[in-house]
Scaffold this active site. Structure first.
Site, PDB file in Angstrom:
ATOM      1  N   HIS A 176      -2.626   2.891  -6.291  1.00 21.76           N
ATOM      2  CA  HIS A 176      -3.343   1.557  -5.848  1.00 21.76           C
ATOM      3  C   HIS A 176      -3.500   0.785  -6.873  1.00 21.76           C
ATOM      4  CE1 HIS A 176      -4.486  -0.188  -1.919  1.00 21.76           C
ATOM      5  NE2 HIS A 176      -5.568  -0.813  -2.390  1.00 21.76           N
ATOM      6  N   TYR A 182      -9.491 -10.930  -6.961  1.00 22.47           N
ATOM      7  CA  TYR A 182      -8.279 -10.830  -7.873  1.00 22.47           C
ATOM      8  C   TYR A 182      -8.486 -12.055  -8.883  1.00 22.47           C
ATOM      9  CZ  TYR A 182      -6.487  -6.740  -5.322  1.00 22.47           C
ATOM     10  OH  TYR A 182      -6.423  -5.752  -4.502  1.00 22.47           O
ATOM     11  N   LYS A 229      -2.175  -2.371   7.825  1.00 16.59           N
ATOM     12  CA  LYS A 229      -3.511  -1.807   8.782  1.00 16.59           C
ATOM     13  C   LYS A 229      -3.407  -2.293  10.069  1.00 16.59           C
ATOM     14  CE  LYS A 229      -6.342  -0.627   4.667  1.00 16.59           C
ATOM     15  NZ  LYS A 229      -7.686  -1.063   4.214  1.00 16.59           N
ATOM     16  N   ARG A 257       0.811  -1.195   0.201  1.00 14.38           N
ATOM     17  CA  ARG A 257      -0.064  -0.088   0.034  1.00 14.38           C
ATOM     18  C   ARG A 257       0.846   1.300  -0.019  1.00 14.38           C
ATOM     19  NH1 ARG A 257      -2.097  -3.421   3.989  1.00 14.38           N
ATOM     20  NH2 ARG A 257      -4.096  -4.019   3.564  1.00 14.38           N
ATOM     21  N   HIS A 270      -4.094  -8.974   3.984  1.00 17.05           N
ATOM     22  CA  HIS A 270      -5.690  -8.935   3.856  1.00 17.05           C
ATOM     23  C   HIS A 270      -5.943  -9.771   5.448  1.00 17.05           C
ATOM     24  CE1 HIS A 270      -6.408  -7.929  -0.552  1.00 17.05           C
ATOM     25  NE2 HIS A 270      -6.137  -7.098   0.021  1.00 17.05           N
ATOM     26  N   ARG A 323      -0.775  -2.166  -6.736  1.00 14.48           N
ATOM     27  CA  ARG A 323      -1.224  -3.148  -5.778  1.00 14.48           C
ATOM     28  C   ARG A 323      -1.989  -4.162  -6.534  1.00 14.48           C
ATOM     29  NH1 ARG A 323      -1.404  -4.526  -0.268  1.00 14.48           N
ATOM     30  NH2 ARG A 323      -3.569  -4.946   0.652  1.00 14.48           N
TER      31      ARG A 323
END
Length: 324
Positions: free
Chosen positions: A270, A305, A191, A167, A296, A273
């Protein structure tokens, strides 16, 4: 009363004590990022302002609100023209707040739990196909032959984005201590401040080695001047003045490079990514492994994806099924 547009006085309603304590809990105990905390603060302040506008500043109690009140707030956001994704985010913030109050025995029930979230459209993220990605890398490598600091740095950032699927905030946060070019890996803080180790490809390793030479020269020059106090010695990616590069500068550099090879494709930082993940999945990479590489929390996030893997699956089917 028009409850869709709170007056300036209503918008400046003091933040309820409970919301302030919840935000402190998120910061101290869950160690959320400043950006996430800011989003929670903004969404919950808007919820409290709406309650004050519709019930009066002292006309409601957290324990007295019902799912009908929460649905009324969702309807208010819809009338304001907010996108479904924004409404879903605000409902999630209210749910989390009430979940915390319920665990802390401040309320008897969580009324937001029974309110359904808007169904979000399943949009496919923009990404580069393999030919576009190769053209982009060649374009950036050609620019880096100028040996200018920014061109060499931008190639290194581009290669790292595409090689490791970081990210933007993760790339900005990479420090020298996180980078291991011998083992070809980088430690990333994602995150929720969760750390993960992601590999570096050969191209990214070479681009980073070339950039670090330029970086060291920049630091040596900056340290001898008036800006020496602002040199970010621990950061990998620097501005021309020696500070840690800003998010805006990263975005501008990457979008400028991408616009040269894919004009009008609505690509963002982004997208790199998304390109990383799409190419891995399309080549047959295990979805769980891709989930870990991307950081994730849920496999359902990674499953988007799989959209480019249809052709590959059809090929496997034709080769393997006896009656294909």
């Amino acid at each position: 009363m028009n409850t869709d547009s709170p007056s300036p006085a209503e918008s400046e309603t003091p933040l309820p004590v409970e919301i302030g304590e919840f935000l402190t809990h998120l910061e101290k105990e869950r160690d959320l990022s400043p950006n996430t905390l800011q989003a929670y603060r903004r969404d919950l302040r808007e919820f409290a302002s709406w309650l004050a506008a519709t019930h009066g500043i002292a006309g409601w109690e957290w324990n007295e609100l019902t799912r009908t009140n929460i649905r009324g707030y969702m309807a208010h956001l819809t009338r304001r023209g907010l996108a479904k994704r924004s409404i879903a985010r605000q409902l999630s913030a209210v749910r989390s707040f009430y979940r915390w109050m319920h665990r802390d025995e401040r309320v008897d029930v969580n009324p937001a739990r029974a309110v359904g979230s808007p169904k979000l459209p399943r949009t496919l993220p923009a990404y580069l196909d393999r030919t576009q990605a190769e053209t982009l890398m060649q374009h950036a490598a050609t620019r880096a032959q100028s040996l200018e600091f920014t061109d060499v740095r931008n190639l290194a950032m581009l290669e790292l984005f595409y090689s490791s699927g970081l990210r933007l905030s993760e790339l900005r946060g990479v420090d020298l201590a996180d980078l291991d070019l011998v083992s070809q890996q980088v430690k990333v803080r994602g995150k929720g401040r969760k750390e993960r180790i992601v590999p570096l490809g050969d191209h990214a390793q070479r681009a980073l080695r070339n950039y670090l030479v330029k970086r060291d020269a920049l630091i040596a020059q900056a340290s001898g001047g008036a800006v020496g106090r602002r040199v970010a010695r621990g950061a990998v990616f620097l501005s021309e003045r020696g500070a840690r590069i800003s998010a805006r500068a990263v975005q501008h550099a990457m979008v400028t490079l991408m616009s040269a090879v894919s004009e009008g494709a609505d690509l963002t930082t982004h997208s790199l990514r998304h390109t990383f993940a799409t190419h891995l999945v399309d080549a047959g990479a295990d979805l769980r492994a891709v989930q870990e590489l991307l950081g994730h929390a849920s496999i359902s996030t990674t499953q988007i994806y799989t959209h480019t893997s249809v052709d590959r699956l059809k090929k496997v089917y034709r080769q393997a099924h006896p009656r294909a």
